[in-house]
Design a protein around this motif. Sequence first.
Motif, PDB file in Angstrom:
ATOM      1  N   ARG A 251      39.729 -21.904  68.412  1.00  0.00           N
ATOM      2  CA  ARG A 251      38.981 -22.751  67.615  1.00  0.00           C
ATOM      3  C   ARG A 251      38.105 -22.096  66.689  1.00  0.00           C
ATOM      4  N   ALA A 252      38.009 -22.266  65.269  1.00  0.00           N
ATOM      5  CA  ALA A 252      37.175 -21.932  64.622  1.00  0.00           C
ATOM      6  C   ALA A 252      36.005 -22.895  64.335  1.00  0.00           C
ATOM      7  N   ILE A 253      34.614 -22.692  64.283  1.00  0.00           N
ATOM      8  CA  ILE A 253      33.694 -23.696  64.111  1.00  0.00           C
ATOM      9  C   ILE A 253      32.737 -23.409  62.812  1.00  0.00           C
ATOM     10  N   ILE A 254      32.777 -23.990  61.957  1.00  0.00           N
ATOM     11  CA  ILE A 254      32.129 -23.890  60.715  1.00  0.00           C
ATOM     12  C   ILE A 254      31.173 -24.950  60.415  1.00  0.00           C
ATOM     13  N   SER A 255      30.057 -25.172  60.577  1.00  0.00           N
ATOM     14  CA  SER A 255      29.151 -26.029  60.594  1.00  0.00           C
ATOM     15  C   SER A 255      29.403 -27.291  61.551  1.00  0.00           C
ATOM     16  N   ASP A 256      29.985 -28.253  60.567  1.00  0.00           N
ATOM     17  CA  ASP A 256      30.305 -29.499  61.396  1.00  0.00           C
ATOM     18  C   ASP A 256      31.687 -29.634  61.313  1.00  0.00           C
ATOM     19  N   ILE A 257      32.586 -28.543  60.818  1.00  0.00           N
ATOM     20  CA  ILE A 257      33.931 -28.830  61.308  1.00  0.00           C
ATOM     21  C   ILE A 257      34.594 -27.821  62.405  1.00  0.00           C
ATOM     22  N   GLU A 258      35.891 -28.310  62.972  1.00  0.00           N
ATOM     23  CA  GLU A 258      36.210 -27.405  63.848  1.00  0.00           C
ATOM     24  C   GLU A 258      37.783 -27.393  63.277  1.00  0.00           C
ATOM     25  N   ILE A 259      38.359 -26.013  63.352  1.00  0.00           N
ATOM     26  CA  ILE A 259      39.785 -26.045  62.941  1.00  0.00           C
ATOM     27  C   ILE A 259      40.587 -25.287  63.876  1.00  0.00           C
ATOM     28  N   GLU A 260      41.691 -25.544  63.957  1.00  0.00           N
ATOM     29  CA  GLU A 260      42.715 -24.792  65.308  1.00  0.00           C
ATOM     30  C   GLU A 260      42.820 -23.441  64.630  1.00  0.00           C
ATOM     31  N   ALA A 261      42.731 -22.424  65.413  1.00  0.00           N
ATOM     32  CA  ALA A 261      43.015 -21.111  65.014  1.00  0.00           C
ATOM     33  C   ALA A 261      43.484 -20.297  66.223  1.00  0.00           C
ATOM     34  N   PRO A 262      44.898 -20.780  66.415  1.00  0.00           N
ATOM     35  CA  PRO A 262      45.609 -20.132  67.376  1.00  0.00           C
ATOM     36  C   PRO A 262      45.710 -18.651  67.706  1.00  0.00           C
ATOM     37  N   GLU A 263      45.503 -18.144  66.469  1.00  0.00           N
ATOM     38  CA  GLU A 263      45.817 -16.485  66.533  1.00  0.00           C
ATOM     39  C   GLU A 263      44.625 -15.758  67.266  1.00  0.00           C
ATOM     40  N   HIS A 264      43.493 -16.657  67.183  1.00  0.00           N
ATOM     41  CA  HIS A 264      42.208 -16.043  67.931  1.00  0.00           C
ATOM     42  C   HIS A 264      41.846 -16.642  69.356  1.00  0.00           C
ATOM     43  N   GLY A 289      36.804 -40.070  58.945  1.00  0.00           N
ATOM     44  CA  GLY A 289      36.529 -39.944  60.547  1.00  0.00           C
ATOM     45  C   GLY A 289      36.605 -38.520  60.970  1.00  0.00           C
ATOM     46  N   GLU A 290      37.581 -37.568  60.268  1.00  0.00           N
ATOM     47  CA  GLU A 290      37.631 -36.197  60.639  1.00  0.00           C
ATOM     48  C   GLU A 290      36.305 -35.689  60.271  1.00  0.00           C
ATOM     49  N   SER A 291      36.315 -34.432  60.816  1.00  0.00           N
ATOM     50  CA  SER A 291      35.217 -33.546  60.544  1.00  0.00           C
ATOM     51  C   SER A 291      35.279 -32.811  59.325  1.00  0.00           C
ATOM     52  N   ALA A 292      34.142 -32.851  58.341  1.00  0.00           N
ATOM     53  CA  ALA A 292      34.178 -32.523  56.892  1.00  0.00           C
ATOM     54  C   ALA A 292      32.710 -31.901  56.546  1.00  0.00           C
ATOM     55  N   LEU A 293      32.556 -31.133  55.734  1.00  0.00           N
ATOM     56  CA  LEU A 293      31.245 -30.582  55.209  1.00  0.00           C
ATOM     57  C   LEU A 293      30.858 -31.747  54.175  1.00  0.00           C
ATOM     58  N   ALA A 294      29.329 -31.867  54.228  1.00  0.00           N
ATOM     59  CA  ALA A 294      28.817 -32.761  53.162  1.00  0.00           C
ATOM     60  C   ALA A 294      28.202 -31.777  52.144  1.00  0.00           C
ATOM     61  N   ALA A 295      28.221 -32.168  50.959  1.00  0.00           N
ATOM     62  CA  ALA A 295      27.982 -31.319  49.902  1.00  0.00           C
ATOM     63  C   ALA A 295      27.531 -32.290  48.536  1.00  0.00           C
ATOM     64  N   HIS A 296      26.929 -31.505  47.599  1.00  0.00           N
ATOM     65  CA  HIS A 296      27.024 -32.399  46.399  1.00  0.00           C
ATOM     66  C   HIS A 296      27.272 -31.405  45.135  1.00  0.00           C
ATOM     67  N   ILE A 297      27.599 -31.936  44.311  1.00  0.00           N
ATOM     68  CA  ILE A 297      28.254 -31.408  42.822  1.00  0.00           C
ATOM     69  C   ILE A 297      26.975 -30.790  42.118  1.00  0.00           C
ATOM     70  N   VAL A 298      27.033 -29.555  41.772  1.00  0.00           N
ATOM     71  CA  VAL A 298      26.290 -28.765  40.882  1.00  0.00           C
ATOM     72  C   VAL A 298      26.656 -28.746  39.626  1.00  0.00           C
ATOM     73  N   ILE A 344      33.845 -31.982  51.960  1.00  0.00           N
ATOM     74  CA  ILE A 344      34.836 -31.137  51.678  1.00  0.00           C
ATOM     75  C   ILE A 344      35.536 -30.614  53.129  1.00  0.00           C
ATOM     76  N   LYS A 345      36.785 -30.247  52.910  1.00  0.00           N
ATOM     77  CA  LYS A 345      37.363 -29.470  53.969  1.00  0.00           C
ATOM     78  C   LYS A 345      38.588 -28.628  53.697  1.00  0.00           C
ATOM     79  N   PRO A 346      38.488 -27.471  54.454  1.00  0.00           N
ATOM     80  CA  PRO A 346      39.313 -26.228  54.060  1.00  0.00           C
ATOM     81  C   PRO A 346      40.848 -26.794  54.562  1.00  0.00           C
ATOM     82  N   ARG A 347      41.729 -26.858  53.394  1.00  0.00           N
ATOM     83  CA  ARG A 347      43.055 -26.965  54.002  1.00  0.00           C
ATOM     84  C   ARG A 347      43.741 -25.705  54.660  1.00  0.00           C
ATOM     85  N   ARG A 348      43.451 -24.661  54.039  1.00  0.00           N
ATOM     86  CA  ARG A 348      43.824 -23.312  54.858  1.00  0.00           C
ATOM     87  C   ARG A 348      42.912 -22.483  54.702  1.00  0.00           C
TER      88      ARG A 348
END
Lengths: 362, 277
Positions: A251-264, A289-298, A344-348
């Motif tokens: 699993r990859a953990i980036i701030s508030d989000i967790e993503i499956e990373a089976p190759e690791h 409800g899913e985990s996502a990163l909060a940000a604001h538009i610059v 925001i949430k990375p798709r890939r």
Amino acid sequence: MSIEIRHLSKQFGTFAALRDVNLEIQSGELLALLGPSGSGKTTLLRVIAGLETADSGQVLFNNEDTTRQSIRDRQVGFVFQHYALFRNMTIFENVAFGLRVRPKDCRLKDAEIRERVTNLLQLVQLDWLADRYPHQLSGGQRQRIALARALAVEPKVLLLDEPFGALDAKVRKELRIWLRRLHDDMHITSVFVTHDQEEALEVSDRVVVMNEGRIEQIGTPDAVYEQPANPFVYEFLGHVNLFHGRIHRGRAIISDIEIEAPEHAEAENLAAIAYVRPHDIEIDRVTNGESALAAHIVHIVSIGPIVRLELAHDDSSNKNLVQVEISKDRFRELQLTKGDRVYIKPRRLELFPSHASANSIH
Amino acid sequence: MSTFKQHSVLPGFNLALGFTLIYLSLIVLIPLSAAFFRTAELTWTEFWTVVTTPRVLASYRLTFGASFAAALTNALFGLLIAWVLVRYQFTGKRLIDALIDLPFALPTAVAGIALTALYAGNGWIGQFLEPLGIKVAFTPIGIYVALTFIGLPFVVRTVQPVLEDIETELEEAAAMLGANRLQIFLRIIFPAIFPALMTGFALAFARAIGEYGSVIFIAGNMPMVSEITPLLIITKLEQYDYAGATAIAVVMLVISFILLLIVNLLQWWSRHRNALA
């Protein structure tokens, strides 16, 4: 003609231009050598041409070693970035040059030379310029003449050194489409050098990504773009966002989000960097409800059909701005304006343990 | 027909041209015209007699002939020297580069004396040439040697920068197309440096025609054999024959002008053909 490059190394003083380069180029292929300046791509091309000799290693044409062969015997056509047209000769004579300098016993008759040059000028669609001098032509026209001149001697291999590097954006685009079409008609083994990733991806059958005298990755344009072999290739091919995080048991953990990373799966709390392309990021005004990163538009930039957003993390640990590309329709649908809060949430994404990428992060 | 003044980005065209013309008049045209005025003291027949005596004609042949041969030699070897200086890296290159200009700096009389000492029958070089039946000092060959010496820098210095500017890509392109070294030189390099070579040749030629100091020492100055025109002019002046001296000078001037004009036309033609502009 197929080309095989074996363990090629070349040193300029203390600078290693090529370090043990191995490469196979198939007959009839259009190959791009892509890399930043100083990556050794031009040196590699010049060694293949015979304009430069390698310190060690071999270049084989059709399984035949060319190391001892002279430039003339290699039957290679070469196109230079700055055209290198002979300015004391007309366009016609420039194209005819390679035919006129042949030894007497294998030189064509004048009428045959005339016919072949005329055909070539028609091929590059510039037969109406035959009597002009190079300085009377535009950059794009000159480069097409340079190509016709290289083709006049019926080379087995065509090498192009940044062929569109000196041209403006519009002519560049036209010429590379034209080159692709020309190659499809003639099927001559061709290698061209470029530092423009868009050019390499658009024109070639396969791309060779080079860096610091080494080959980083070889593959089809799709393959190198979609599955970059390492952080360098990822960063060199197109925009990319970096997220610092950790990988832990698949699993990859980036701030508030967790993503499956089976190759690791076997990684134990390893620092890692996630690479995400701007168009692989989903953006929304609310979290579902899913985990996502909060940000604001610059910043908002609209480029034709796409809109590029620059976002700042709310979480101050990641100081880099995040680039996101969305379609104009999606942009209208969300009615985004500067300063808006989004999720925001990375798709890939692609994960690389950070020690491996330490050299290439700027 | 337009009454609008043509505007140029470079200001002061009128001023600059006016100054150029006045300057040229003061420095070149007025002194030269004085020679013509002085000559006008003679009638046509007198003039013709003075400039066609066998001694004067012999000196014209010698001056122009030796100058032409010297300029030609300089064109050939100057090109070679420029080539070596531009194309190869070797120790002592800077020194050789500096030596090229020496004939400019040396007082010509010094050059003449030095060359005479070298090429005289008992000189360093002359002692080896004499047994072979070659006499250099006090013969027309000596004049040719002196003129070659003083004209050396011109060709080197005009060809050198042009040779440096030829992109190696052009030669590489020609080699990739199958041309051999000779073909590359004749078809690519030579056309590019030809105008500069002509300029150097013309300068060396003009310089040789006017040369006096170095030649009189080595020439021996025998009438009909090794007497150059400038010396003849001096001789006339010493005899207070000003009109005779200027008459010979005028003829020399006109021939020189015509020859230089031809060289310039040749150059213009080749440059035009090369479309270097």
